[in-house]
Write an enzyme that holds these catalytic residues in place. Structure first.
Site, mmCIF file in Angstrom:
data_model
loop_
_atom_site.group_PDB
_atom_site.id
_atom_site.type_symbol
_atom_site.label_atom_id
_atom_site.label_comp_id
_atom_site.label_asym_id
_atom_site.label_seq_id
_atom_site.Cartn_x
_atom_site.Cartn_y
_atom_site.Cartn_z
ATOM 1 N N ASP A 113 -0.082 -6.008 -14.361
ATOM 2 C CA ASP A 113 -0.526 -6.445 -15.468
ATOM 3 C C ASP A 113 -1.713 -6.039 -16.296
ATOM 4 O OD1 ASP A 113 -2.859 -7.173 -13.842
ATOM 5 O OD2 ASP A 113 -2.080 -9.195 -13.224
ATOM 6 N N THR B 280 -3.226 -0.722 -12.367
ATOM 7 C CA THR B 280 -3.246 -2.427 -12.048
ATOM 8 C C THR B 280 -2.948 -2.654 -10.788
ATOM 9 O OG1 THR B 280 -2.562 -4.185 -13.336
ATOM 10 C CG2 THR B 280 -1.002 -2.435 -13.032
ATOM 11 N N HIS C 19 -0.076 13.152 -8.612
ATOM 12 C CA HIS C 19 -0.698 14.312 -7.932
ATOM 13 C C HIS C 19 0.175 15.575 -7.781
ATOM 14 C CE1 HIS C 19 -4.876 12.714 -6.788
ATOM 15 N NE2 HIS C 19 -4.159 11.422 -7.149
ATOM 16 N N ASP D 250 -8.449 -3.914 -9.442
ATOM 17 C CA ASP D 250 -8.807 -5.276 -10.231
ATOM 18 C C ASP D 250 -8.399 -6.438 -9.301
ATOM 19 O OD1 ASP D 250 -5.834 -5.710 -10.122
ATOM 20 O OD2 ASP D 250 -5.624 -5.293 -12.332
ATOM 21 N N ASP E 31 -8.406 4.228 -0.661
ATOM 22 C CA ASP E 31 -8.798 4.417 0.945
ATOM 23 C C ASP E 31 -9.604 5.294 1.188
ATOM 24 O OD1 ASP E 31 -6.633 2.627 1.477
ATOM 25 O OD2 ASP E 31 -5.236 4.195 1.954
ATOM 26 N N THR F 166 0.218 -7.204 -8.838
ATOM 27 C CA THR F 166 0.946 -7.456 -9.990
ATOM 28 C C THR F 166 0.676 -6.371 -10.985
ATOM 29 O OG1 THR F 166 0.439 -9.611 -9.585
ATOM 30 C CG2 THR F 166 1.155 -9.211 -11.787
ATOM 31 N N ASP G 260 7.383 19.326 -9.071
ATOM 32 C CA ASP G 260 8.248 20.136 -8.342
ATOM 33 C C ASP G 260 8.102 20.226 -6.795
ATOM 34 O OD1 ASP G 260 5.845 21.224 -7.770
ATOM 35 O OD2 ASP G 260 5.976 23.393 -8.598
ATOM 36 N N GLU H 238 0.844 -1.165 -0.213
ATOM 37 C CA GLU H 238 0.201 -0.047 -0.075
ATOM 38 C C GLU H 238 0.752 1.279 0.111
ATOM 39 O OE1 GLU H 238 -3.509 2.173 0.327
ATOM 40 O OE2 GLU H 238 -3.101 0.369 -0.338
ATOM 41 N N GLY I 216 4.732 22.122 -11.932
ATOM 42 C CA GLY I 216 4.535 20.625 -12.428
ATOM 43 C C GLY I 216 5.368 19.856 -11.382
#
Length: 371
Positions: free
Chosen positions: A221, A197, A71, A214, A202, A219, A89, A60, A87
């Protein structure tokens, strides 16, 4: 013959000169060598991150660090200019009291709290810390590409404007417009969404933490690209008391959820085929994500003025080698296809639908939760 030999000798000489020109420097302690001594600090930082922040797992904390890269970097506007944000930064970490007022940044405070103390321990800027931590984090997820890392971002001098981070409940055209203003095409966005993926939420479902997007949340994938397209996986309107939630419909018994924005992007005419083509194409997904992340990580900067320290990023764990499959209890009849190209032929996992239990308090790691 003489001419050919001369050409060969010249080529060999050029190669030798080129190789000699790339000098390696030894970092303090003698464990690492690199092309620029400015990169040495990142080898030590990688070791600290892996051992004491991520536990060398696709955990996590690793997911939150990867999320933070977006973000921070998306705080940039071509139309609004530098006053709106500069950006990638570190502004979200330096001015977190301001930027965390944006509801779209809900949940990133955990990553900031986890990583910010490292600014006192290592001589790195906040922007470099965020992007490097994300690259190290995703290397723990089997199948992820080794991300590029360029160092040398100056620290932000002011917070990014609120409202620059897209929200999952935003209209898809609003999301595309926001991304375009930051320099990203709709296809770039799809490629960045490969991060989902290994994503978990939370905050989007009331009283539930670490809810995966998913069936294989540890993983890297393409299951997420398939599962978003399955009928019944659309998000439902929020239930009473869950004004900001994106409530799962199908696969709820498996503990999964879907973002409204993912579903809309997967079916939009501008992005449906880019979304579909990554299903069961591990190498394409890896390449697309690596390129998109390289672009994201230098948002607001001149990459030519940064230092390539990619060799400090750990070599990722290899893919698990399992093809993308329909989760047990689903199948091709549930596919809601918007791309006119042929859909991949996939197998269905045998047995009863897989159950993914909730992981309490965001404490998710491979020992506590199934892969």
């Amino acid at each position: 013959m003489v001419f050919k030999l001369s050409v060969a000798l010249l080529a060999l000489a050029a190669t030798s000169v080129s190789a000699a020109a790339v000098k390696r420097v030894s970092c303090p302690g003698g464990k690492h060598t690199t092309t620029n001594e400015a990169c040495c600090v990142f080898f030590d930082l990688a070791e600290e991150l892996q051992n004491n922040k991520f536990d060398n797992e696709c955990s996590e904390d690793a997911h939150e660090a990867l999320r933070l890269t977006f973000h921070d970097a998306i705080g940039f506007s071509k139309s609004g200019g530098p006053s709106k944000g500069t950006g990638a930064d570190g502004s979200i970490m330096i001015f977190n009291d301001t930027e965390l007022q944006d509801p779209a940044n809900n949940g990133v405070d955990g990553a900031i709290d986890n990583l910010k103390p490292l600014l006192q321990q290592f001589k790195v800027t906040a922007g470099d810390l965020i992007q490097f931590a994300g690259a190290v984090a995703v290397s723990n997820c089997p199948g992820a590409p080794r991300l590029q890392f360029l160092a040398g971002r100056p620290n932000a001098t002011h917070p990014a404007a609120l409202g620059l981070v897209p929200k999952p409940e935003d209209n898809v055209n609003k999301i595309f417009a926001r991304m375009a203003d930051a320099g990203f095409s709709p296809t770039d966005l799809v490629n960045l969404l490969a991060s989902h993926t290994v994503a978990r939420s939370d905050t989007l479902i009331l009283n539930r933490e670490a809810v995966p997007f998913d069936s294989t949340p540890f993983t890297f994938d393409s299951q997420v690209f398939l599962e978003v397209l399955l009928k019944g996986n659309e998000t439902l309107p929020p239930a009473a008391g869950e004004a900001d939630a994106q409530v799962p419909n199908a696969l709820a018994a498996q503990g999964e959820m879907r973002l409204q924005s993912d579903f809309a992007i997967a079916h939009d005419t501008q992005t449906a085929c880019a979304w579909q083509e990554m299903i069961n194409n591990q190498q394409l997904m890896m390449n697309n994500f690596k390129n998109a992340m390289a672009k994201l990580a230098v948002t607001g900067h001149d990459a030519s003025k940064l230092i390539d320290c990619s060799d400090a990023v750990p070599i990722p764990k290899p893919p698990v080698g399992k093809a993308t499959t329909f989760p047990a209890g689903t199948g091709p009849k549930l596919v809601q296809q918007s791309c006119p190209k042929p859909f991949p032929v996939l197998k269905t996992d045998p047995g009863a639908p897989t159950t993914i239990p909730e992981c309490i308090n965001g404490d998710t790691n491979i020992d506590d939760c199934p892969s």
